[in-house]
Scaffold this motif. Structure first.
Motif, PDB file in Angstrom:
ATOM      1  N   GLU A   1      -2.151   6.264  -8.290  1.00 51.69           N
ATOM      2  CA  GLU A   1      -1.160   5.893  -7.301  1.00 51.69           C
ATOM      3  C   GLU A   1      -0.372   4.669  -7.750  1.00 51.69           C
ATOM      4  O   GLU A   1       0.808   4.568  -7.532  1.00 51.69           O
ATOM      5  N   GLY A   2      -1.042   3.688  -8.372  1.00 53.78           N
ATOM      6  CA  GLY A   2      -0.360   2.508  -8.862  1.00 53.78           C
ATOM      7  C   GLY A   2       0.647   2.844  -9.938  1.00 53.78           C
ATOM      8  O   GLY A   2       1.645   2.172 -10.105  1.00 53.78           O
ATOM      9  N   ARG A   3       0.374   3.930 -10.645  1.00 59.14           N
ATOM     10  CA  ARG A   3       1.258   4.358 -11.720  1.00 59.14           C
ATOM     11  C   ARG A   3       2.673   4.610 -11.206  1.00 59.14           C
ATOM     12  O   ARG A   3       3.642   4.360 -11.899  1.00 59.14           O
ATOM     13  N   ASN A   4       2.802   5.078  -9.972  1.00 57.86           N
ATOM     14  CA  ASN A   4       4.109   5.411  -9.407  1.00 57.86           C
ATOM     15  C   ASN A   4       4.714   4.265  -8.587  1.00 57.86           C
ATOM     16  O   ASN A   4       5.820   4.395  -8.081  1.00 57.86           O
ATOM     17  N   ALA A   5       3.978   3.175  -8.421  1.00 54.77           N
ATOM     18  CA  ALA A   5       4.469   2.062  -7.608  1.00 54.77           C
ATOM     19  C   ALA A   5       5.618   1.349  -8.315  1.00 54.77           C
ATOM     20  O   ALA A   5       5.619   1.203  -9.531  1.00 54.77           O
ATOM     21  N   SER A   6       6.594   0.908  -7.527  1.00 54.19           N
ATOM     22  CA  SER A   6       7.709   0.167  -8.109  1.00 54.19           C
ATOM     23  C   SER A   6       7.375  -1.312  -8.240  1.00 54.19           C
ATOM     24  O   SER A   6       8.034  -2.045  -8.962  1.00 54.19           O
ATOM     25  N   GLY A   7       6.360  -1.753  -7.538  1.00 56.57           N
ATOM     26  CA  GLY A   7       5.930  -3.144  -7.608  1.00 56.57           C
ATOM     27  C   GLY A   7       4.449  -3.231  -7.295  1.00 56.57           C
ATOM     28  O   GLY A   7       3.803  -2.226  -6.989  1.00 56.57           O
ATOM     29  N   PHE A   8       3.909  -4.417  -7.379  1.00 56.95           N
ATOM     30  CA  PHE A   8       2.490  -4.618  -7.075  1.00 56.95           C
ATOM     31  C   PHE A   8       2.267  -4.440  -5.579  1.00 56.95           C
ATOM     32  O   PHE A   8       3.052  -4.922  -4.768  1.00 56.95           O
ATOM     33  N   ARG A   9       1.180  -3.775  -5.227  1.00 57.02           N
ATOM     34  CA  ARG A   9       0.816  -3.547  -3.825  1.00 57.02           C
ATOM     35  C   ARG A   9      -0.568  -4.138  -3.602  1.00 57.02           C
ATOM     36  O   ARG A   9      -1.530  -3.737  -4.249  1.00 57.02           O
ATOM     37  N   PHE A  10      -0.646  -5.081  -2.690  1.00 55.51           N
ATOM     38  CA  PHE A  10      -1.904  -5.781  -2.444  1.00 55.51           C
ATOM     39  C   PHE A  10      -2.425  -5.477  -1.041  1.00 55.51           C
ATOM     40  O   PHE A  10      -1.679  -5.548  -0.065  1.00 55.51           O
ATOM     41  N   SER A  11      -3.707  -5.170  -0.953  1.00 55.28           N
ATOM     42  CA  SER A  11      -4.419  -5.059   0.318  1.00 55.28           C
ATOM     43  C   SER A  11      -5.538  -6.087   0.263  1.00 55.28           C
ATOM     44  O   SER A  11      -6.364  -6.064  -0.659  1.00 55.28           O
ATOM     45  N   ILE A  12      -5.547  -6.986   1.232  1.00 52.04           N
ATOM     46  CA  ILE A  12      -6.470  -8.123   1.185  1.00 52.04           C
ATOM     47  C   ILE A  12      -7.250  -8.203   2.492  1.00 52.04           C
ATOM     48  O   ILE A  12      -6.680  -8.105   3.571  1.00 52.04           O
ATOM     49  N   ASP A  13      -8.566  -8.397   2.353  1.00 47.52           N
ATOM     50  CA  ASP A  13      -9.436  -8.624   3.510  1.00 47.52           C
ATOM     51  C   ASP A  13     -10.033 -10.008   3.346  1.00 47.52           C
ATOM     52  O   ASP A  13     -10.845 -10.236   2.459  1.00 47.52           O
ATOM     53  N   ARG A  14      -9.608 -10.942   4.191  1.00 48.37           N
ATOM     54  CA  ARG A  14     -10.107 -12.311   4.101  1.00 48.37           C
ATOM     55  C   ARG A  14     -11.177 -12.489   5.162  1.00 48.37           C
ATOM     56  O   ARG A  14     -10.901 -12.548   6.352  1.00 48.37           O
ATOM     57  N   GLY A  15     -12.431 -12.531   4.726  1.00 46.84           N
ATOM     58  CA  GLY A  15     -13.554 -12.710   5.632  1.00 46.84           C
ATOM     59  C   GLY A  15     -14.014 -14.154   5.641  1.00 46.84           C
ATOM     60  O   GLY A  15     -13.473 -15.008   4.937  1.00 46.84           O
ATOM     61  N   GLY A  16     -15.038 -14.429   6.427  1.00 45.66           N
ATOM     62  CA  GLY A  16     -15.568 -15.773   6.525  1.00 45.66           C
ATOM     63  C   GLY A  16     -16.249 -16.230   5.248  1.00 45.66           C
ATOM     64  O   GLY A  16     -16.247 -17.413   4.919  1.00 45.66           O
ATOM     65  N   THR A  17     -16.832 -15.307   4.496  1.00 43.68           N
ATOM     66  CA  THR A  17     -17.539 -15.664   3.267  1.00 43.68           C
ATOM     67  C   THR A  17     -16.767 -15.244   2.028  1.00 43.68           C
ATOM     68  O   THR A  17     -16.586 -16.024   1.102  1.00 43.68           O
ATOM     69  N   PHE A  18     -16.321 -13.998   2.009  1.00 38.48           N
ATOM     70  CA  PHE A  18     -15.631 -13.469   0.832  1.00 38.48           C
ATOM     71  C   PHE A  18     -14.244 -12.956   1.183  1.00 38.48           C
ATOM     72  O   PHE A  18     -13.984 -12.528   2.299  1.00 38.48           O
ATOM     73  N   THR A  19     -13.369 -12.989   0.195  1.00 39.31           N
ATOM     74  CA  THR A  19     -12.041 -12.381   0.282  1.00 39.31           C
ATOM     75  C   THR A  19     -11.987 -11.288  -0.775  1.00 39.31           C
ATOM     76  O   THR A  19     -12.292 -11.536  -1.943  1.00 39.31           O
ATOM     77  N   ASP A  20     -11.629 -10.080  -0.344  1.00 41.18           N
ATOM     78  CA  ASP A  20     -11.511  -8.945  -1.252  1.00 41.18           C
ATOM     79  C   ASP A  20     -10.038  -8.614  -1.438  1.00 41.18           C
ATOM     80  O   ASP A  20      -9.291  -8.482  -0.466  1.00 41.18           O
ATOM     81  N   VAL A  21      -9.627  -8.474  -2.702  1.00 42.01           N
ATOM     82  CA  VAL A  21      -8.244  -8.145  -3.037  1.00 42.01           C
ATOM     83  C   VAL A  21      -8.261  -6.809  -3.781  1.00 42.01           C
ATOM     84  O   VAL A  21      -8.930  -6.666  -4.798  1.00 42.01           O
ATOM     85  N   TYR A  22      -7.538  -5.847  -3.240  1.00 42.45           N
ATOM     86  CA  TYR A  22      -7.404  -4.516  -3.842  1.00 42.45           C
ATOM     87  C   TYR A  22      -5.940  -4.395  -4.217  1.00 42.45           C
ATOM     88  O   TYR A  22      -5.058  -4.585  -3.381  1.00 42.45           O
ATOM     89  N   ALA A  23      -5.664  -4.104  -5.491  1.00 46.05           N
ATOM     90  CA  ALA A  23      -4.277  -4.089  -5.949  1.00 46.05           C
ATOM     91  C   ALA A  23      -3.943  -2.809  -6.696  1.00 46.05           C
ATOM     92  O   ALA A  23      -4.693  -2.363  -7.566  1.00 46.05           O
ATOM     93  N   LEU A  24      -2.814  -2.217  -6.331  1.00 38.69           N
ATOM     94  CA  LEU A  24      -2.228  -1.107  -7.083  1.00 38.69           C
ATOM     95  C   LEU A  24      -1.128  -1.719  -7.935  1.00 38.69           C
ATOM     96  O   LEU A  24      -0.200  -2.346  -7.416  1.00 38.69           O
ATOM     97  N   CYS A  25      -1.281  -1.558  -9.237  1.00 37.48           N
ATOM     98  CA  CYS A  25      -0.365  -2.208 -10.170  1.00 37.48           C
ATOM     99  C   CYS A  25       0.552  -1.168 -10.817  1.00 37.48           C
ATOM    100  O   CYS A  25       0.083  -0.082 -11.190  1.00 37.48           O
ATOM    101  N   PRO A  26       1.833  -1.462 -10.971  1.00 35.70           N
ATOM    102  CA  PRO A  26       2.766  -0.522 -11.587  1.00 35.70           C
ATOM    103  C   PRO A  26       2.286  -0.094 -12.979  1.00 35.70           C
ATOM    104  O   PRO A  26       1.866  -0.929 -13.783  1.00 35.70           O
ATOM    105  N   GLY A  27       2.311   1.206 -13.210  1.00 35.28           N
ATOM    106  CA  GLY A  27       1.946   1.741 -14.515  1.00 35.28           C
ATOM    107  C   GLY A  27       0.452   1.865 -14.761  1.00 35.28           C
ATOM    108  O   GLY A  27       0.035   2.288 -15.834  1.00 35.28           O
ATOM    109  N   GLU A  28      -0.371   1.491 -13.805  1.00 34.87           N
ATOM    110  CA  GLU A  28      -1.822   1.578 -13.973  1.00 34.87           C
ATOM    111  C   GLU A  28      -2.395   2.630 -13.036  1.00 34.87           C
ATOM    112  O   GLU A  28      -2.074   2.649 -11.847  1.00 34.87           O
ATOM    113  N   ALA A  29      -3.248   3.503 -13.558  1.00 39.51           N
ATOM    114  CA  ALA A  29      -3.838   4.576 -12.764  1.00 39.51           C
ATOM    115  C   ALA A  29      -5.021   4.088 -11.931  1.00 39.51           C
ATOM    116  O   ALA A  29      -5.331   4.664 -10.896  1.00 39.51           O
ATOM    117  N   VAL A  30      -5.685   3.043 -12.389  1.00 34.03           N
ATOM    118  CA  VAL A  30      -6.885   2.554 -11.713  1.00 34.03           C
ATOM    119  C   VAL A  30      -6.560   1.263 -10.972  1.00 34.03           C
ATOM    120  O   VAL A  30      -5.985   0.341 -11.551  1.00 34.03           O
TER     121      VAL A  30
END
Length: 182
Positions: A1-30
């Motif tokens: 899905e990131g392969r088709n993205a025109s820009g970086f797409r970030f989904s972030i969950d900021r919790g009390g202990t940890f922050t998780d960042v999930y990113a779809l990067c242009p040109g990358e399949a994973v």
């Protein structure tokens, strides 16, 4: 899905202990994932920004020094959620809170809808309230409807008409006396 993205797409969950960042990067399949401590002032001032910085640096190979402004022109979107405020309320670990309600409705949240697993259970167990105190406010607002013929108009009765957050119009029949509040 990131392969088709025109820009970086970030989904972030900021919790009390940890922050998780999930990113779809242009040109990358994973997708790229980064997990950070939500609070780590010795290493970074803001976990979501640090996660974005790390992904941009790793994906582009271009240094993005800490403490400098990030160039956001390659970011298509950032979606962020947090459980910090919800957890603070549920754990009773935040600022002291009070509930302001219209006079006569102090127990409305405690009573609720009376929905319960066993309607005939005589020992109803209610969850604790999230507020410390209830303050009843002597005020009255009503939805503004089309006025029936023959009734005096709201304007002639001296009522103020305001638009609520959702666009609905309400008439203020009795303004609260803010000086009377504790």
């Amino acid at each position: 899905e990131g392969r088709n993205a025109s820009g970086f797409r970030f989904s972030i969950d900021r919790g009390g202990t940890f922050t998780d960042v999930y990113a779809l990067c242009p040109g990358e399949a994973v997708p790229r994932c980064v997990k950070l401590l939500s609070v780590d002032p010795a290493n970074y001032p803001d976990a979501p920004r640090e996660g974005i910085r790390r992904v941009l640096e790793a994906a582009t190979g271009v240094p993005h020094p800490r403490g400098e402004r990030l160039n956001s022109s390659r970011i298509e979107w950032i979606r962020m959620g947090t459980t910090v405020a919800t957890n603070a309320l549920l754990e009773r670990d935040g600022a002291r809170t009070a509930l302001l309600v219209s006079k006569g409705f102090a127990d409305v949240l405690h009573i609720g809808s009376q929905a319960r697993p066993d309607i005939f259970d005589l020992r109803v167990r209610c969850p604790g309230v999230l507020y410390e105190a209830v303050v009843e406010v002597d005020e009255r607002v009503v939805l503004a409807k089309s006025e029936p013929p023959g009734e005096e108009s709201a304007a002639r009765r001296g009522l103020r008409r305001v638009r609520g957050e959702t666009g609905e119009q309400v008439l203020i029949e009795r303004e609260p006396d803010l000086d009377a509040l504790p």
